[in-house]
Structure formats: structure tokens, C-alpha cells
Design a protein around this motif. Structure first.
Motif, PDB file in Angstrom:
ATOM      1  N   VAL A  40       7.464 -45.194 -19.394  1.00  0.00           N
ATOM      2  CA  VAL A  40       8.668 -44.349 -19.496  1.00  0.00           C
ATOM      3  C   VAL A  40       9.131 -44.274 -20.956  1.00  0.00           C
ATOM      4  CG1 VAL A  40      11.098 -44.144 -18.818  1.00  0.00           C
ATOM      5  CG2 VAL A  40       9.379 -44.822 -17.125  1.00  0.00           C
ATOM      6  N   LEU A  44       5.088 -40.851 -21.477  1.00  0.00           N
ATOM      7  CA  LEU A  44       3.814 -40.359 -20.946  1.00  0.00           C
ATOM      8  C   LEU A  44       4.088 -39.248 -19.923  1.00  0.00           C
ATOM      9  CD1 LEU A  44       1.654 -43.600 -20.517  1.00  0.00           C
ATOM     10  CD2 LEU A  44       1.652 -41.931 -22.367  1.00  0.00           C
ATOM     11  N   PRO A  45       3.093 -38.390 -19.686  1.00  0.00           N
ATOM     12  CA  PRO A  45       3.305 -37.274 -18.764  1.00  0.00           C
ATOM     13  C   PRO A  45       3.675 -37.761 -17.353  1.00  0.00           C
ATOM     14  CG  PRO A  45       1.263 -36.973 -19.992  1.00  0.00           C
ATOM     15  CD  PRO A  45       1.748 -38.351 -20.302  1.00  0.00           C
ATOM     16  N   GLY A  46       4.650 -37.116 -16.769  1.00  0.00           N
ATOM     17  CA  GLY A  46       4.977 -37.384 -15.370  1.00  0.00           C
ATOM     18  C   GLY A  46       5.965 -38.499 -15.121  1.00  0.00           C
ATOM     19  N   VAL A  47       6.241 -39.324 -16.127  1.00  0.00           N
ATOM     20  CA  VAL A  47       7.160 -40.429 -15.873  1.00  0.00           C
ATOM     21  C   VAL A  47       8.605 -39.930 -15.892  1.00  0.00           C
ATOM     22  CG1 VAL A  47       5.571 -42.118 -16.829  1.00  0.00           C
ATOM     23  CG2 VAL A  47       7.340 -41.108 -18.291  1.00  0.00           C
ATOM     24  N   LEU A  48       9.492 -40.680 -15.260  1.00  0.00           N
ATOM     25  CA  LEU A  48      10.876 -40.233 -15.105  1.00  0.00           C
ATOM     26  C   LEU A  48      11.845 -41.357 -15.445  1.00  0.00           C
ATOM     27  CD1 LEU A  48      10.464 -38.401 -11.671  1.00  0.00           C
ATOM     28  CD2 LEU A  48      10.806 -37.315 -13.898  1.00  0.00           C
TER      29      LEU A  48
ATOM     30  N   TYR B 103      -1.440 -44.920 -14.628  1.00  0.00           N
ATOM     31  CA  TYR B 103      -0.652 -45.113 -13.403  1.00  0.00           C
ATOM     32  C   TYR B 103      -0.962 -43.974 -12.438  1.00  0.00           C
ATOM     33  CZ  TYR B 103       1.896 -41.972 -16.410  1.00  0.00           C
ATOM     34  OH  TYR B 103       2.188 -40.976 -17.292  1.00  0.00           O
ATOM     35  N   TYR B 201       7.684 -38.591  -9.444  1.00  0.00           N
ATOM     36  CA  TYR B 201       7.172 -39.573 -10.390  1.00  0.00           C
ATOM     37  C   TYR B 201       5.661 -39.429 -10.526  1.00  0.00           C
ATOM     38  CZ  TYR B 201       6.317 -43.771 -13.014  1.00  0.00           C
ATOM     39  OH  TYR B 201       5.926 -44.638 -13.997  1.00  0.00           O
ATOM     40  N   GLY B 202       5.203 -39.244 -11.734  1.00  0.00           N
ATOM     41  CA  GLY B 202       3.768 -39.109 -11.983  1.00  0.00           C
ATOM     42  C   GLY B 202       3.235 -37.708 -11.748  1.00  0.00           C
ATOM     43  N   MET B 203       4.128 -36.800 -11.388  1.00  0.00           N
ATOM     44  CA  MET B 203       3.761 -35.391 -11.221  1.00  0.00           C
ATOM     45  C   MET B 203       4.201 -34.716 -12.520  1.00  0.00           C
ATOM     46  SD  MET B 203       5.230 -33.094  -8.109  1.00  0.00           S
ATOM     47  CE  MET B 203       6.340 -31.929  -8.897  1.00  0.00           C
ATOM     48  N   ILE B 204       3.254 -34.224 -13.294  1.00  0.00           N
ATOM     49  CA  ILE B 204       3.594 -33.765 -14.644  1.00  0.00           C
ATOM     50  C   ILE B 204       4.599 -32.610 -14.565  1.00  0.00           C
ATOM     51  CG2 ILE B 204       2.682 -32.745 -16.767  1.00  0.00           C
ATOM     52  CD1 ILE B 204       0.177 -34.445 -16.347  1.00  0.00           C
ATOM     53  N   ARG B 323       6.989 -33.513 -25.525  1.00  0.00           N
ATOM     54  CA  ARG B 323       6.319 -34.797 -25.730  1.00  0.00           C
ATOM     55  C   ARG B 323       4.856 -34.627 -26.130  1.00  0.00           C
ATOM     56  NH1 ARG B 323       7.464 -37.563 -20.282  1.00  0.00           N
ATOM     57  NH2 ARG B 323       9.394 -36.437 -20.662  1.00  0.00           N
ATOM     58  N   TYR B 324       4.331 -33.410 -25.947  1.00  0.00           N
ATOM     59  CA  TYR B 324       2.942 -33.189 -26.345  1.00  0.00           C
ATOM     60  C   TYR B 324       2.934 -32.775 -27.807  1.00  0.00           C
ATOM     61  CZ  TYR B 324       2.968 -33.170 -21.319  1.00  0.00           C
ATOM     62  OH  TYR B 324       3.200 -33.534 -20.016  1.00  0.00           O
ATOM     63  N   PHE B 329      -0.697 -39.328 -27.539  1.00  0.00           N
ATOM     64  CA  PHE B 329      -1.753 -39.118 -26.554  1.00  0.00           C
ATOM     65  C   PHE B 329      -2.060 -37.636 -26.528  1.00  0.00           C
ATOM     66  CE2 PHE B 329       2.363 -39.025 -24.450  1.00  0.00           C
ATOM     67  CZ  PHE B 329       2.340 -37.766 -23.890  1.00  0.00           C
TER      68      PHE B 329
END
Lengths: 477, 487
Positions: A40, A44-48, B103, B201-204, B323-324, B329
């Protein structure tokens, strides 16, 4: 022309939560780079993000302590800008609906009191750190600090001198430490301040153009930075120049402020409510449950110390300034309220000196509060002279034993038996006829010598006041 | 094992339970079909054959040990927007071509816990931005019913894979219709649950306040079964809704009689293809014959849905995609001169045209001086739309209409005119703006291409809506038809 200085402060207090404001990573200071940043924090992609309830509670605690309005539904917003140590490309902060609004705090400057209004205090996450050394032309990024909770406390532009600004900063610093919501460690950046400074002709209503001095992390620096900046602005204007709105940096080595970036470079932060977070609803019950845990605040404690223990304003300020010192003091006199004044003296004298010498916090003192209380009691009841008490104190400090223990074991009890002292006085006077003559002739200085001799003969245990008195009595005969 | 397997997941599960085939055999069957047929479709970005067979073996072992649930051993295809530990999650972007998440998304975790077997990661529009699956870095996906046509998007790979029988189930995500529209174009069923049902969560993220993951499959019954595995409160998603778990199959056999259907007059306007209108009206008649009551309703602010959507979604995406930046990354440009160059070229080279277009629109809409006129106004429209629906649900239980104004169009048809493509979302975006559950099921064909019927229900009323859809599917066979080239 006469000029008036106008100062408003934005203080960033790092909240003393164990984990970050939106993740479970630790907030502990000083770890190896990037070892305290989870997915988080890294963005990183997808984290909330999930808000840390402790941070909310601490903000409310602060709000109640400054008599502010707690916003029933405060909103987290995104502040968008690109920077390498800002992993998501936005900082989660609060914008239109901060959790704390319209508070106030009283400061003391030159013996007078002044109330400073606090516009707002809002929660936000800290960024990471960019490291420009040791990377051979590249930069390093340490994200351990990213996501650390901050409370940004914004004052109204109501301070009129560098001294007022410093007093305000000290008052907030004392308060957040009292509330247990910030460790106040300025070296580690836990408590830092931006100052908005402008000048205007005395009597003018409109504000002058302001400069913002960033990242002031000591009470001394804030005062010097503002003093420099005020002189700079006045000279600039008096020489026909104009102050430009810009961000400046204070350089403590050169004792000057330097421009960092101008308003033209200012970002459009494109604030909007963070859709990953719901509004923070704070119920009246929740507020009351936090109010119930508020400690006695510094100012109230100070007043009580003056009234209840008849301490001087100065002594009371010294003791109430720091919650741990105040607690130590109150424990030391808990069952001995009559000796508050003497205890205050011993605390601010011997104890502080010893703590400073050994570089210890008061909580780590080898002499516990009740032990100090007992020592002072032995002075008050005449068991110990001041001199003996210092000797006992030293033994207590090194051994952690009680005063009564040491007095009994080492026979350090002060002798107040008139007969015993009379014998010693008689002997000493007989042995020093020359000095006795001098004293009779009015050479008062000799009295000290004779007292010293009697003390020596009694192994330092005689009550010095009594010795004095008996020598005078003997000569009067 | 036989070449012709039943399409329905319930039947496949029954076959597994009876021991007619193992999960390993079933998984191999789909992997073989992917290997043989996906060259023509391009519906998968990554196929995880080895991992899938291992998961299948584990499912068989669980079954042998008596620990099988209703979906244990059933293969599925996973949209490449759900993070999977150890398997690349690209979001169909060059930006994440090298990204392997450390994850699993909560949805992936839950499907694994339910014993489902992941066949691979499906193609999609880049970062889920698109309605035709043409914006993928990995190339467009073909519609199994006509390879020259688009499968819809953004969950186009998932829809095409299910329609072509390369997987019996798939995950999708729906921000403005991205599950329902490709389901309609490919002749399958797809459900966007109530916002907050399925963890994000974890779904871009594309547009956080609109994104919702959901199931795609042949039938309403299969959707209900998969939703049972997907849904549930998640502490890691603050917008996830804390409610007791429920069985979404419980109302599948509830009677249709007495259910009140609303037909919004705004959905049956002159932009609607006449053939599609006829299909949906016929479907409604079928339900009426079963005892449902039908009434016309109005959603007065419908016409504002598309403009509001195309402000809010780009605004959120412009921030979500910040964030990209090439720093930590994902794609990084070669030899950046300085920080600005690193940002500009990493993002310039890593993102495709449609993504950049939306970032620009969103950045503009949030800019100082425009925020009130665009973003705030769009949020106000959103509230009005929601109120429209709330009012409608006082009178009716389920709102029915077409899913799309046209059937699947030719690949490249809208490539020069994004606005025409955006207008294809005209019936779907409102449910996202209002957070409502909405599904699409097959309701006929026009010119040999599938037509989707959309149902929308009140918040958390998925079970009743799935029941109505299931009852329709008992009286129709559109959902049982397969494209000729993939039977």
C-alpha cells in the motif's frame, strides 16, 4: 515608516500511531531504507488505503484540546503531483472538510497572554524521502516514511512577531506531547513547521505579499528565520522593491532564507475527494468518549500548581511544561503535599542536574518520585541538613536505595542534641582563643571558621543553624 | 472424456461430483481448446497451463478428501486486471507488461478458496478503458460470432473466451458497462454487482467510485454460483460493504408472478436499433406471460449519464494512473535524461492513445477553475440519477431495457471517432453512477449477432434479479447457443 509583521504557521505533527495512516506497516523511526513500506505504501497497482482509527482518534483529541469544532463528516482528498518519493502520484490529505476546524490556543509572550485562532487541523500522509548523496549521480528513494500519519495544524495569520510565532510553536508542541499524540522529536522531523511571513505598514488592514518559509524544525530556527525574513522584506520594500509570493528555505548555517520556488512554479494540485475512502463520520458519542480521556491540559495544570501548592509562576511553568515532569512532581508530593515548594526546588535543582549530567529522561530517573519525596521530608523534619541531604541524594542516585535506608545504614542523621553540640562548641572555642578574640572584636567572618570547626568535630552531622546559635550564645556569656 | 461438455457450471460440477471426469481432465479440456482455438480470438494474454493443472489436481485431492464445495475444480478465466501473485498482471498495457504482483486480489483469493482453477489471464481494453477491446497492448480480440467484429469491452477477452467455450466462467470488471456490454456482444450472461459487493482490493483501478468486479458465464444460474464465491466484505477495501454473506442462488426458482418490471421510456428511444428493440420487447412479453407486471417508467436524467460518466471516470483515472511513473515498477523508458524526461517518456511510451486521452480529459476536468463546472457538476448529476432510480424502485422491482444500442460492430469502425464509441455505453453507465446491480443476458439475435437484455435492480437486490433472469432462461434458449466456429 513603521512596519507590522504578520505570521501564520502550518505545523506538521507526526501522530504517534504504531502503524501508518492507511496501511499496517510500522511507523518506527530509523529502520533500514524501504523495510517499512508495504504494498500500500509503495502504491502498487490495485492496492487500497484503509484509514487507521487511531489517527482519527488523535486528531479528535487535538481538536477537543483546542476547543475546536470536530467535523461530523470529514473527507479525505487527493492532492495530485508527481514526485519520486510520492509513490501514488498523489498525497491523501484533507481539503474541503478537515476533521478539526476553528480552534484556539493561548500563548504567553513577555508575560502577557494572547489567543491565537487555529483555522483547521487536518489528517494527511507523509511522503517518503529522496536521498541525493551516496548514489553517484543518481538519487535513492526511501519510502519508510511514506504513509506516516501527520496532523497539519494551520493557524490564522495572527502572530505579530518572531517571538509570538516561537511561543505558539512551543505551546502546540507542549500540547501535542501532553495529549500523547506526537513525540515532538524535532531532530527526527516528528514536529516541523512552515511559516507564512509578510509585513505591512502599521495600521494598514490589507496583508502584504507573503513568503512561505519551509521546514523549520527548531524553536530557535523559527525565530531567526522569521527575524531574517522580516528584515529582508522591509529592506526590499523600502528600497523600492516588491515582495514576491514564493517558497523559501532557511539555511541555519548562513542564517538566511533563500528562494526555493516561486508562485509561477506552483502546482495545480487538482484536489478531489479520494474515491477509495469513505467520508469519516464522527458521532457525538465518539467525541464524548474521547473527551473523557483528555488529560488535564498544560495551562490548567500550571494554574492549579500555583493555586494549590503556592508555587511561583516560574516554578509551576517549569514543572507543568512537560507532562512527565509534572507527573513526577505530583507523585513525589502525593502523600506529602506540605512540602511542595521544597520538592519543586529539589526537582528543578539536584534532580534535573543529575538527569542532564547522565543524559536521562525523567521517566528513567534512578530516584523514583516517592523516594525524592522521602528525602525532602527528611530535610523538612530536620533529620538531614542540606549538605547531608546532597550526600544522601548522591547515594540514592547511584544505588536506587531509599533515603531512610541510607540514613540508617551510614549514620548520617543530623545531630540536633543541644548538649552534644554545646560540648563540641566549648572544646572548639577553648582550642581557638585567638579567633574567639577576633570575633568578640566584631570580625564576623571568623564565625564561619568556628562553625566549620564544630561541624568537622561532629563529623558534619551537627545541625548548622544550632551550631551558629550556640556559638553566639557561648560568646554572649 | 467427451468433446461435448454441458455448458452450465451446475452441470459441470455435477459431472465432477459423480466422477464422470476429474478437474484435471476438465482443465486439460479447456487448455486444449485454448491452444487450438484462441489463435483466432486472442482472448488470453497469459495462459497458466502448468499452474492450472496443479490447482486442478489440488481440487481433485480436496474432493477425494471430502472437502468439495459447489465450484471445486471448475476452471475459470481471469481478466488481466485482477492481480495474481506470481503471474503477470498487465492490464493489457505496455506499462505493466513486466509487472508481477506480489499479492493476489481478494477476488482471486476467494475464487481459489472456493476451489476454482485459473486457466489464465484474459485480454481487455488497456486499463479497462474502451468498449471494443481494441485498445489492448496485446492486440484486439475477435468476436466468436464474427471474427471481423469486436467482442465489446473492456472485458472483451473474458466474454469471447466464455462464448467460444474456452472457459465456462470468467471474471470481469464493469466501470461503465465493461461486463454487460461484452456479454451482450458475445451472447453470454454477465453481472455487475452492487458497488461494494465484490472487493476491489488487488483489482487495478480505472475509476474507483465506479469499478466493480463481477461474474461472466453462460447463464444467470452460473452467475449466481460464481457471485457466491466472489462477493463478501473485505477489510482491505474501505468501499466494500459490510453485510452478512448471502446465497445468490436462493431466489432462482422464485415465482415471476407479481414481480414488477419497469421499462424506462428513455431506453427505448430512436437511437435504439429496431431489431434489438424487438428482441427486448419479446423477452419482456415472455416474462409478462409468466405473470410479471410491466409498466413504463421514466428516468428523467438518463441523458446526462454519459456526460457525467465521461467526466468522473477520466477524472478518477487521471489520478489513479499517476502511480505509473517509471520510478518503482512497470515500464521505464531507456536512458532518461532527468526526472521530467523519465516521467514524460515512461508515460508517453508506456500508455496507449485511449488511456492518454482519458488522462488528459480527467486532468482538465479536475483543474483549478474547472473543477466546479465539471467534476462537482458531474457528481451532482450522479446524485440526481440515483434519485431517479430510487424513485423508480418504489414502483418496480427490476428495470429492463437493451444493454447496447447496437449489436457488435466491425473492428476499427470507431477507431477515428471515440465519441461514437462512448455513446455505445448509453444504457450501461447509469447503473455504475448509481452503484446499482445490473446484468445482461442473451435475448435474441439480429443479423446473426447476439442481443443483450439488461436488468437493473435496487441496491443489494441481485438475488431477486438473478431469479428473474433465470426464469427467463428457462423459457428461452438464446444462452444455450454457441457460435458455429466454436461448437
Amino acid at each position: 515608516m513603521q512596519w507590522e509583521t504578520v505570521i501564520g504557521l502550518e505545523i506538521h505533527a507526526q501522530l504517534a500511531t504504531r502503524s501508518k495512516i492507511f496501511s499496517g506497516a510500522s511507523t518506527a523511526y530509523g529502520a533500514e531504507p524501504n523495510t517499512q513500506a508495504c504494498a500500500v505504501d509503495l502504491g502498487l497497482p490495485g492496492v487500497l488505503p484503509v484509514v487507521n482509527e487511531q489517527a482519527i482518534a488523535m486528531a479528535v483529541r487535538f481538536g477537543l484540546a483546542i476547543d475546536a469544532r470536530i467535523t461530523p463528516r470529514s473527507v479525505f482528498a487527493r492532492k495530485n503531483y508527481f514526485y519520486p518519493d510520492l509513490p501514488k502520484g498523489y498525497q491523501i490529505s484533507q481539503y474541503e472538510a478537515p476533521i478539526v476546524a476553528q480552534g484556539r490556543i493561548t500563548i504567553d509572550v513577555d508575560g502577557a497572554q494572547k489567543t491565537i485562532n487555529i483555522t483547521r487541523a487536518h489528517l494527511e500522509e507523509d511522503a517518503g524521502k529522496s536521498l541525493h548523496e551516496d548514489f553517484h549521480g543518481a538519487s535513492g528513494i526511501d519510502l519508510n516514511r511514506a504513509g506516516t500519519p501527520l496532523l497539519e495544524i494551520v493557524s490564522e495569520p495572527e502572530m505579530r512577531s518572531a517571538a509570538e510565532a516561537a511561543a505558539y510553536m512551543r505551546e502546540i508542541h507542549r500540547l501535542v506531547r501532553y495529549l500523547g499524540i506526537c513525540d515532538g522529536n524535532m531532530q527526527e522531523g516528528s514536529f516541523r513547521c512552515d511559516a507564512n511571513v509578510s509585513v505591512r505598514p502599521l495600521g494598514q488592514q490589507a496583508f502584504g505579499t507573503r513568503a512561505e518559509i519551509k521546514n523549520l524544525n527548531s524553536f530557535r530556527f523559527i525565530e531567526r528565520a522569521i527575524e531574517f525574513e522580516v528584515v529582508r522584506q522591509i529592506e526590499l520594500i523600502e528600497n523600492g522593491g516588491k515582495v514576491v509570493q514564493e517558497t523559501r528555505l532557511y539555511d541555519p548555517d548562513k542564517d538566511e532564507t533563500r528562494p526555493l520556488r516561486s508562485k509561477e512554479d506552483a502546482h495545480d494540485y487538482r484536489y478531489f475527494p479520494d474515491p477509495d475512502l469513505l467520508p469519516v463520520a464522527v458521532s457525538a458519542d465518539y467525541i464524548e468518549s474521547i473527551r473523557a480521556t483528555l488529560p488535564e491540559l498544560p495551562r490548567a495544570k500550571l494554574t492549579r500548581f500555583v493555586n494549590e501548592f503556592e508555587l511561583s509562576q516560574e516554578d509551576a511553568t517549569l514543572l507543568a511544561n512537560d507532562l512527565e515532569t509534572a507527573n513526577y512532581f505530583e507523585q513525589a508530593i502525593a502523600s506529602r503535599p506540605g512540602q511542595a515548594k521544597q520538592t519543586a526546588n529539589w526537582l528543578s535543582g539536584e534532580l534535573f542536574a543529575a538527569l542532564n549530567r547522565d543524559n536521562l529522561a525523567i521517566a528513567a530517573s534512578p530516584i523514583k518520585p516517592t523516594q525524592l519525596g522521602q528525602l525532602v521530608e527528611r530535610i523538612v523534619d530536620g533529620t538531614l541538613s542540606g549538605k547531608l541531604a546532597k550526600q544522601v541524594f548522591a547515594t540514592m542516585w547511584s544505588s536506587g536505595r531509599d533515603a531512610d535506608d541510607i540514613i540508617a545504614a551510614e549514620g548520617l542523621r543530623q545531630v540536633s542534641d543541644t548538649h552534644l553540640i554545646e560540648v563540641a562548641v566549648r572544646d572548639i572555642l577553648a582550642q581557638n582563643p585567638e579567633q574567639v578574640e577576633q570575633l568578640r572584636a566584631g570580625k564576623d567572618k571568623v564565625l564561619g571558621f568556628l562553625v566549620g570547626q564544630v561541624m568537622k568535630k561532629t563529623g558534619g552531622k551537627a545541625n548548622p543553624a544550632l551550631v551558629n546559635q550556640l556559638i553566639k550564645a557561648a560568646l554572649a556569656n | 472424456m467427451s468433446d461435448t461438455l454441458p455448458r452450465s457450471v451446475a452441470s459441470l460440477a455435477a459431472g465432477l461430483a459423480r466422477g464422470e471426469y476429474s478437474s484435471v481432465e476438465l482443465t486439460r479440456h479447456y487448455l486444449d481448446r485454448i491452444a487450438a482455438l484462441d489463435g483466432a480470438l486472442n482472448s488470453f494474454i497469459t495462459v497458466c497451463a502448468e499452474q492450472a493443472l496443479a490447482e486442478a489436481a489440488a481440487a481433485d485431492a480436496a474432493r477425494a478428501a471430502g472437502h468439495a464445495g459447489p465450484l471445486t475444480g471448475i476452471p475459470y478465466a481471469n481478466k488481466d486486471i485482477f492481480c495474481t501473485r506470481g503471474v503477470r498482471t498487465s492490464c493489457a498495457s505496455r506499462m505493466l507488461d513486466n509487472f508481477i504482483a506480489p499479492y493476489d486480489a481478494t477476488a482471486v483469493e476467494k475464487l481459489r478458496a472456493a476451489g476454482l482453477v485459473m486457466l489464465g489471464k484474459t485480454n481487455m481494453d488497456e486499463f479497462a478503458m474502451g468498449s471494443s477491446n481494441e485498445s489492448s497492448y496485446y492486440g484486439p480480440v475477435a468476436n466468436p460470432w464474427d471474427l471481423a467484429r469486436v467482442p465489446g469491452g473492456s472485458s472483451g477477452g473474458s466474454a469471447a473466451a466464455v462464448a467460444a467455450g474456452l472457459a465456462p466462467l470468467a471474471t470481469g470488471t464493469d466501470t461503465g458497462g465493461s461486463i454487460r456490454q461484452p456479454a451482450a456482444f458475445c451472447g453470454i450472461s454477465g453481472l455487475k454487482p452492487t458497488y461494494g459487493r465484490v472487493s476491489r482490493y488487488g483489482m487495478i483501478a480505472f475509476a474507483s467510485s465506479l469499478d466493480q468486479g463481477g461474474p461472466m458465464g453462460y447463464s444467470a444460474e452460473d452467475l449466481a454460483l460464481m457471485l457466491n464465491a466472489l462477493a463478501g466484505f473485505d477489510l482491505r477495501d474501505s468501499t466494500s460493504i459490510e453485510r452478512a454473506d448471502e446465497d445468490f442462488t436462493r431466489l432462482l426458482d422464485a415465482p415471476v408472478a407479481g414481480l414488477r418490471i419497469g421499462l424506462p421510456r428513455e431506453y427505448f428511444d430512436d437511437q435504439l436499433d429496431a431489431g434489438i428493440r424487438a428482441c427486448v420487447e419479446a423477452a419482456v412479453k415472455t416474462l409478462q406471460a409468466r405473470g410479471a407486471t410491466v409498466q413504463e417508467i421514466s428516468l428523467p436524467h438518463m441523458s446526462l449519464a454519459i456526460p457525467a460518466y465521461y467526466v468522473i471516470a477520466p477524472a478518477e483515472c487521471s489520478s489513479n494512473l499517476s502511480r505509473y511513473d517509471g520510478a518503482r515498477f512497470g515500464y521505464r523508458c531507456a536512458d532518461p535524461k532527468d526526472l521530467t524526461d523519465l516521467y514524460c517518456r515512461s508515460r508517453g511510451e508506456g500508455f496507449g492513445a485511449e488511456v492518454k486521452r482519458r488522462i488528459l480529459i480527467g486532468t482538465y476536468a479536475l483543474s483549478s477553475g474547472y473543477y466546479d463546472a465539471y467534476y462537482r457538476k458531474a457528481q451532482q448529476v450522479r446524485r440526481l440519477l440515483r434519485d431517479d432510480f430510487m424513485q423508480a424502485f418504489d414502483e418496480v422491482d427490476v428495470i429492463i431495457g437493451p444493454t447496447t444500442p447496437t449489436v457488435a460492430y466491425q473492428t476499427g469502425a470507431h477507431s477515428k471517432d471515440p465519441v461514437t464509441m462512448y455513446l455505445g455505453d448509453i444504457y450501461t453507465t447509469a447503473a455504475n453512477l448509481a452503484g446499482l446491480p445490473s446484468l445482461s443476458i442473451p435475448a435474441g439475435f439480429v443479423d446473426g449477432l447476439p442481443v443483450g437484455m439488461q436488468m437493473t435492480a435496487a441496491h443489494f437486490d441481485e438475488a431477486r434479479m438473478l431469479g428473474l433472469a433465470h426464469q427467463y432462461q428457462r423459457d428461452s434458449d438464446w444462452h444455450l447457443r454457441a457460435p458455429a466456429a466454436f461448437t
